[in-house]
Design an enzyme around this catalytic site. Structure first.
Site, PDB file in Angstrom:
ATOM      1  N   HIS A 168      -3.531   5.413  18.900  1.00 21.49           N
ATOM      2  CA  HIS A 168      -3.290   6.080  17.616  1.00 21.49           C
ATOM      3  C   HIS A 168      -2.431   5.193  16.698  1.00 21.49           C
ATOM      4  CE1 HIS A 168      -2.611   9.749  15.096  1.00 21.49           C
ATOM      5  NE2 HIS A 168      -1.520   9.080  14.763  1.00 21.49           N
ATOM      6  N   GLU A 169      -1.314   4.737  17.225  1.00 18.11           N
ATOM      7  CA  GLU A 169      -0.408   3.936  16.389  1.00 18.11           C
ATOM      8  C   GLU A 169      -1.025   2.571  16.070  1.00 18.11           C
ATOM      9  OE1 GLU A 169       1.938   5.496  14.970  1.00 18.11           O
ATOM     10  OE2 GLU A 169       1.881   7.259  16.279  1.00 18.11           O
TER      11      GLU A 169
ATOM     12  N   HIS B  67      -2.992   3.012  12.987  1.00 18.50           N
ATOM     13  CA  HIS B  67      -2.135   2.932  11.790  1.00 18.50           C
ATOM     14  C   HIS B  67      -1.743   1.474  11.531  1.00 18.50           C
ATOM     15  CE1 HIS B  67      -1.389   7.144  10.896  1.00 18.50           C
ATOM     16  NE2 HIS B  67      -0.932   7.416  12.104  1.00 18.50           N
TER      17      HIS B  67
ATOM     18  N   GLU C 269      -4.068   8.662   8.391  1.00 15.42           N
ATOM     19  CA  GLU C 269      -4.365   9.424   9.602  1.00 15.42           C
ATOM     20  C   GLU C 269      -5.839   9.289   9.976  1.00 15.42           C
ATOM     21  OE1 GLU C 269      -2.135  10.992  12.449  1.00 15.42           O
ATOM     22  OE2 GLU C 269      -1.380  10.382  10.496  1.00 15.42           O
TER      23      GLU C 269
HETATM   24 ZN    ZN Z   1      -0.516   9.329  12.897  1.00 19.11          ZN
END
Ligand code: ZN
Length: 512
Positions: free
Chosen positions: A273-274, A277, A303
């Site tokens: 997830h990170e 980003h 997101e």
């Molecule tokens: Zn996030």
């Protein structure tokens, strides 16, 4: 100042504007570094000192930015916006900086100081109230927050809904009315899907709930981050209780994760997830460094990238066809006898749960929409803070069919309201899910070979496509512009619902 509006004069003004904004940008990066340190390695006893340092630098940067001379320089360079194509660096730089400037100058510095003090106090109260399971400890602070949030909205008169200016700060161009409509459509589609799946026998994930070596978990997760395209030469991964990504520069984008010694899912999926980003921030055109264009377009677009990599790619069967044998090799005792199919189902287990951050892809948006609706009700004055905890329970039970045993895992679970505004805090997560699916569908149309490549552990085509279509543009375009430019249509829930129905229909062997 130049006497006439000649080209040389514009250039001179432009250079001065760039220099001044670069310096403000450098202070912003220093703030980010202090914040990163605070959230990773800082000794606990340094909190007060760090708070003061962050306060001083933030005030300095804000003051430098709202200087009327910046406004004048922007005005003098307006010609660059008028004479250059909309998507050129110059026009975008002026347009986006002007938008930021107009916003920043509308909020009085005294208000910012008052709010920041309030947020610190409220956060300290929340840190104690949550473990104590005592909503009354934060209630008076939250009452003030509603007042401040309304005050903030009123600095931007002419809104349609009082939440609009607050939503606009995180998701520029979005309004309560559009989001409400989109979310209502989504809810109508999602509720029966959740109902059908959760009526079935729950998936067995007990083999994931046992000791897994922490170092091995981290190494494995980092290898995935590197494979999908997160660049460790301009980034690093550290530990923090709440995983986050922070950009100190386009050439220094850091991510964090956390490790549950008794479940490898947290570390693996937080890291992916990170990294999503992080890849977004690392992929911004280096020419944008130290300008207002160096950043993500909106919380929703950001997101969309983290969740596209985490869920659509990272929780796909193809992805684990490649990585599961490697994971089994690392953890033969725990997974040696567990077939891929069982593992795939376990990492996609759908269940009605209390905590948003632990929620699966299917139920996740119900958690977000509940918060979004409550925010609107509080701002509209329909819901008093004194009734918030009870209203949370009532809504949660109605939406999920699960009763909320306490406030600790109910209204007190997320930091957002106890750290900032009420309004604009949550919609980005669900907007991101919707956008991510729409982007991915478009990527597959352009490159049908992507799923086959994922099965071989190759991510270049998808990564380059995203970089080209989204990352490199930074803040040049708004979220709505990006969605339209990339997919050729406005934001719609169709690709997202199609994705969920196909994926979970297959997993559970039912028609959704
Ligand atoms: Zn996030």
């Amino acid at each position: 100042m130049c006497p006439i509006d000649g080209d040389d004069c514009v250039n001179e003004n432009f250079e001065e504007l760039r220099t001044r904004l670069s310096e403000i940008g450098d202070i912003g990066s220093s703030i980010a570094l202090l914040y990163w340190d605070q959230s990773t390695y800082m000794p606990e006893g340094s909190a007060m000192a760090r708070g003061r340092q962050l306060g001083t630098l933030s005030k300095m940067a804000h003051k430098m930015f709202i200087d009327p001379e910046i406004g004048e320089l922007l005005e003098n360079n307006r010609v660059l916006e008028d004479n250059n194509p909309y998507d050129s660096f110059e026009a975008s730089f002026i347009r986006v900086t002007k938008r930021d400037y107009d916003k920043a100058t509308k909020i009085p510095p005294e208000f910012t100081a008052k709010l920041s003090m309030h947020n610190t106090e409220m956060n300290q109260a929340w840190v104690k109230a949550r473990p104590a399971d005592d909503f009354s400890m934060v209630q008076p602070y939250l009452e003030k927050t509603v007042v401040y949030s309304r005050e903030m909205a009123d600095f931007f008169p002419g809104y349609e809904h009082i939440a609009d200016p607050l939503i606009d700060l995180a998701d520029y161009g979005m309004k309560a009315s559009n989001i409400r409509k989109l979310f209502a459509e989504l809810r109508e589609e999602l509720v029966p899907v959740v109902k059908k799946i959760t009526e079935l026998e729950p998936v067995d994930d007990s083999f994931l709930c046992q000791p897994y070596d922490k170092d091995k978990q981290l190494e494995f997760s980092k290898a995935i981050a590197k494979d999908i395209g997160y660049d460790f030469a301009t980034g690093r991964e550290d530990m923090s209780p709440h995983p986050f990504t922070i950009s100190l520069s386009i050439h220094d984008v850091r991510i964090t994760t956390r490790i549950d010694p008794n479940d490898p899912r947290d570390c693996i999926f937080s890291t992916i997830h990170e990294a999503g980003h992080g890849m977004y921030e690392q992929g911004i055109d280096p020419e944008f460094e130290r300008t207002s264009l160096a950043g993500g377009a909106s919380s929703g677009v950001h997101e969309s990238q983290s969740r596209l990599w985490e869920n659509i790619v990272g929780r796909s069967l193809g992805f684990w066809k490649f990585y599961y044998p490697k994971l089994q090799e690392e953890f033969p005792e725990q997974l040696g006898n567990v077939p891929l199919d069982a593992y795939y189902k376990a990492v996609n287990k759908v269940q009605k749960s209390l905590i948003r951050t632990d929620a699966d892809e299917v139920t996740y948006n119900l958690h977000v929409m509940l918060r979004f609706d409550l925010e609107l009700d509080m701002l509209e004055g329909k819901l008093a803070i004194a009734d918030l905890a009870n209203e949370w329970r009532r809504r949660f039970e109605a939406d999920m069919g699960v009763s909320v045993p306490d406030d600790k895992d109910g209204v007190l679970q997320d930091i957002h309201w106890y750290h900032g505004m009420i309004g604009g805090q949550f919609q980005g997560y669900t907007l991101g899910n919707i956008m991510g699916a729409q982007f991915y569908e478009t990527a597959l149309k352009a490159h049908p070979e992507i799923p086959g490549q994922i099965e071989l552990g190759k991510f270049d085509t998808l990564h380059s496509w995203l970089k080209n279509q989204i990352y490199q543009h930074g803040r040049k375009f708004t979220a709505n512009e990006i969605v339209e430019n990339v997919t050729g249509k406005p934001l719609t829930i169709e690709p997202y619902m199609k994705y969920l129905k196909e994926k979970y229909g297959d997993i559970y062997g039912i028609t959704l």
